[in-house]
Design an enzyme around this catalytic site. Structure first.
Site, PDB file in Angstrom:
ATOM      1  N   ASP A  60       5.047   0.488  -4.189  1.00  0.00           N
ATOM      2  CA  ASP A  60       3.351   0.249  -3.535  1.00  0.00           C
ATOM      3  C   ASP A  60       2.814  -0.497  -5.161  1.00  0.00           C
ATOM      4  O   ASP A  60       2.895   0.286  -6.124  1.00  0.00           O
ATOM      5  CB  ASP A  60       2.808   1.293  -2.971  1.00  0.00           C
ATOM      6  CG  ASP A  60       0.819   0.826  -2.588  1.00  0.00           C
ATOM      7  OD1 ASP A  60       1.304  -0.581  -2.381  1.00  0.00           O
ATOM      8  OD2 ASP A  60      -0.221   1.836  -2.758  1.00  0.00           O
ATOM      9  N   THR A  93      -0.375  -5.829  -1.741  1.00  0.00           N
ATOM     10  CA  THR A  93      -0.954  -5.511  -3.393  1.00  0.00           C
ATOM     11  C   THR A  93      -0.140  -5.935  -4.150  1.00  0.00           C
ATOM     12  O   THR A  93      -1.037  -6.817  -5.345  1.00  0.00           O
ATOM     13  CB  THR A  93      -1.189  -4.139  -3.515  1.00  0.00           C
ATOM     14  OG1 THR A  93       0.300  -3.205  -3.401  1.00  0.00           O
ATOM     15  CG2 THR A  93      -2.043  -3.108  -3.193  1.00  0.00           C
ATOM     16  N   THR A  94       1.207  -6.486  -4.065  1.00  0.00           N
ATOM     17  CA  THR A  94       2.208  -6.648  -5.161  1.00  0.00           C
ATOM     18  C   THR A  94       2.329  -8.351  -4.921  1.00  0.00           C
ATOM     19  O   THR A  94       1.966  -8.505  -5.450  1.00  0.00           O
ATOM     20  CB  THR A  94       3.220  -5.875  -3.489  1.00  0.00           C
ATOM     21  OG1 THR A  94       4.069  -4.892  -4.582  1.00  0.00           O
ATOM     22  CG2 THR A  94       4.216  -6.807  -5.099  1.00  0.00           C
ATOM     23  N   ASP A 397      -0.055   2.427   4.229  1.00  0.00           N
ATOM     24  CA  ASP A 397      -0.615   1.070   4.188  1.00  0.00           C
ATOM     25  C   ASP A 397      -0.308   0.482   5.728  1.00  0.00           C
ATOM     26  O   ASP A 397      -0.973   0.000   6.486  1.00  0.00           O
ATOM     27  CB  ASP A 397       0.302   0.359   3.235  1.00  0.00           C
ATOM     28  CG  ASP A 397       0.677   0.901   2.373  1.00  0.00           C
ATOM     29  OD1 ASP A 397      -0.179   1.080   1.310  1.00  0.00           O
ATOM     30  OD2 ASP A 397       1.214  -0.294   1.160  1.00  0.00           O
TER      31      ASP A 397
END
Length: 545
Positions: A60, A93-94, A397
């Site tokens: 994550d 998020t990445t 997530d």
């Protein structure tokens, strides 16, 4: 002499102009390279060991960046960016970090070619607005009255890059059921899905597939005494935030006793005060008492005799959720306006039943059939802590993604489809502009392609060829009216081909994509505006005084 006039005496280092930009861009590239390989369904995991030797294995982006203690001020912007995305959307998020770093790198090249940062910034802003508009007009698919299938597909897409991707069918069902069961309507009549009402409990043992959904809110603590009943039904729940122990004097209060016989009375009164409090609780009809502090043995005796369940040392967070779900009020003190001690029965929450069950090796208190909102708990099973933690992050997530999909009702195709479509569209848009922004928008268009490229590289496929094919499809979709359906073509990373991802069920909520583009652009602009950095040195002389 003239030199000293230009450089005022600053006790610190000063960098300005191109140096700062290059430094900032390099720092952001470094951050982005760390998370780059963890993007996508075939992304790899990172293992982080902190200063006391705790190991975290995660995929994550936000978690990885939070654990890196980043020193560089510009790189910190990216870390905060990932956390913002985590808070707002929950997933992606990445991608946010990768897009932002790529935008910066391209902008830096433009600045080197003598284009003023202001032009680049206005170009980026324009490109961002156009992209969001284009996504909302052309690329989204309305999921009318969402059936379960699109929701499950969204959850599976979100899990595909995580540890549990092998069991994604199983977990996607769990997640969708959990989110649907906490549905509530607020005062304004909007339908909300409070993810906070889903409690995730981790228990060792068995395999990941033995995880299940429990209807009821689970507290990870047992009853305070063995003599208490195992189940109470119907339950009236009191949520307290103080000690139920022998009442001690406040610190600094001294009692001067002249008559030693009074001592015994004082002791007796101390014990009686707690007893009276407990009697007030029980008289109000409470038969389940939760407190965040302690309950001593003397007090437990009364609860056991009354046949009530008392639970001590409940986490504050759990307490808030229980209070919200059962309609209880967290009581911090019994004192009322008159200085007497009273307990108002209106502060009690109600539930159908409260039971204690054994899950794995722990006793767990379950609150079932809560009054106001339904609460559910996901019990995760797994081999070891690392796996359980990673499962929890993955589920968090996907819970967020399913919630966003339900609240916004629109999805887009995943697997690089949106990015490629935007890239083709923006390039075309750039050529129609006769202003300085043209170059910036063209670079923005190129930068978006980083997502499909990284996806392909991580899958060990030929990125150049795949991305070229993908762009060809999207170009066709945008120029020929009868080929509109090509706009949801994305990468199939298992076979290394191009496929229609809407039909294949690789979908994400449109909101996630829009936010990624907005946040990444904002972050890139913030860093790009910096052209001077002054780092002050700690002044030694003041410290000595």
């Amino acid at each position: 002499m003239s030199i000293s006039a230009q450089n005022p005496d600053i006790s610190g280092d000063r960098q300005s102009g191109q140096d700062v930009r290059t430094h900032n861009v390099m720092a952001c590239q470094a951050i982005s390279n760390i998370v780059k390989t963890s993007l996508g369904p075939v992304g790899l995991d990172k293992m982080m060991v902190d200063d006391i030797g705790d190991v975290t294995i995660t995929n994550d982006g936000a978690t990885i960046l939070r654990m890196l203690e980043v020193e560089h001020p510009a790189a910190k912007v990216l870390v905060e960016l990932a956390e913002l995305q985590d808070r707002e959307v929950g997933d992606g998020t990445t991608s946010v970090v990768i897009v932002a770093a790529e935008l910066l790198k391209r902008a830096n090249d433009l600045v080197r070619n003598k284009i003023h940062p202001t032009s680049i910034i206005s170009g980026y802003r324009l490109a961002m607005r156009e992209s969001c508009k284009y996504i909302e007009e052309k690329l989204v698919t309305k999921v009318e009255k969402l059936g379960k299938v699109p929701l499950i597909n969204c959850a599976k897409t979100s899990m595909s890059s995580k540890l549990i991707s092998g069991d994604s069918d199983f977990f996607a069902n769990l997640v969708v059921e959990a989110v649907l069961s906490v549905k509530m309507t607020n005062q304004r009549g909007e339908i909300k899905y409070p993810i906070k009402g889903i409690n995730i409990l981790k228990a060792h043992g068995q395999s990941a597939r033995d995880s299940y959904l429990l209807n009821g809110y689970a507290l990870n603590t047992g009853r305070a005494a063995q003599g208490m009943p195992l189940r109470v039904s119907p339950a009236k729940i009191a949520c307290l935030d103080f000690n139920l122990q022998k009442t001690k004097m406040q610190l600094g209060v001294q009692v001067v006793v002249n008559d030693p016989r009074e001592l015994e009375k004082i002791r007796q009164r101390e014990a009686d005060m707690t007893k009276e409090r407990i009697e007030k609780l029980l008289k109000a009809g409470a038969n389940v008492i939760l407190t965040t502090k302690g309950i001593d043995d003397m007090a437990l005796k009364y609860f056991v005799e009354a046949g009530a369940i008392a639970v001590r040392r409940v986490r504050k967070e759990d307490m808030r959720h229980v209070a919200k779900a059962t309609g209880a009020t967290l009581v911090t003190t019994f004192a009322d306006m008159e200085g007497e001690e009273t307990f108002d029965p209106a502060h009690l929450g109600s539930a159908d039943e409260v039971v204690e069950e054994r899950i794995a090796d722990d006793d767990v208190i379950l609150i079932k059939g809560t009054k106001t909102s339904s609460a559910v708990s996901l019990i995760l099973r797994g081999a070891n802590d690392y796996m359980l933690d990673e499962m929890e992050r993955a589920l968090h997530d996907s819970l967020c993604i399913v919630k966003r999909t339900l609240e916004s009702n629109t999805v887009v195709a995943g697997g690089g489809a949106v990015e490629s479509a935007l890239s083709v569209y923006l390039e075309h848009l750039a050529t129609t502009l006769g202003s300085r922004e043209q170059l910036a928008i063209a670079e923005f268009a190129d930068a978006l392609l980083i997502i499909p490229k990284v996806l392909a590289v991580n899958a060990a496929k030929d990125a150049t060829e795949l991305v070229a094919k993908l762009r060809a499809y999207h170009h066709t979709a945008q120029t020929k009216a009868d080929k509109k359906h090509y706009s949801s073509m994305g990468l199939d990373l298992v076979n290394g081909t191009i496929r229609n991802n809407l039909e294949a069920g690789v979908i994400e909520p449109a909101m996630s994509k829009v936010k990624i583009i907005q946040f990444a652009t904002e972050a890139a602009i913030t860093i790009l505006r910096i052209d001077d950095m002054i780092k002050l040195v700690k002044d030694e002389s003041q410290g000595e005084e």
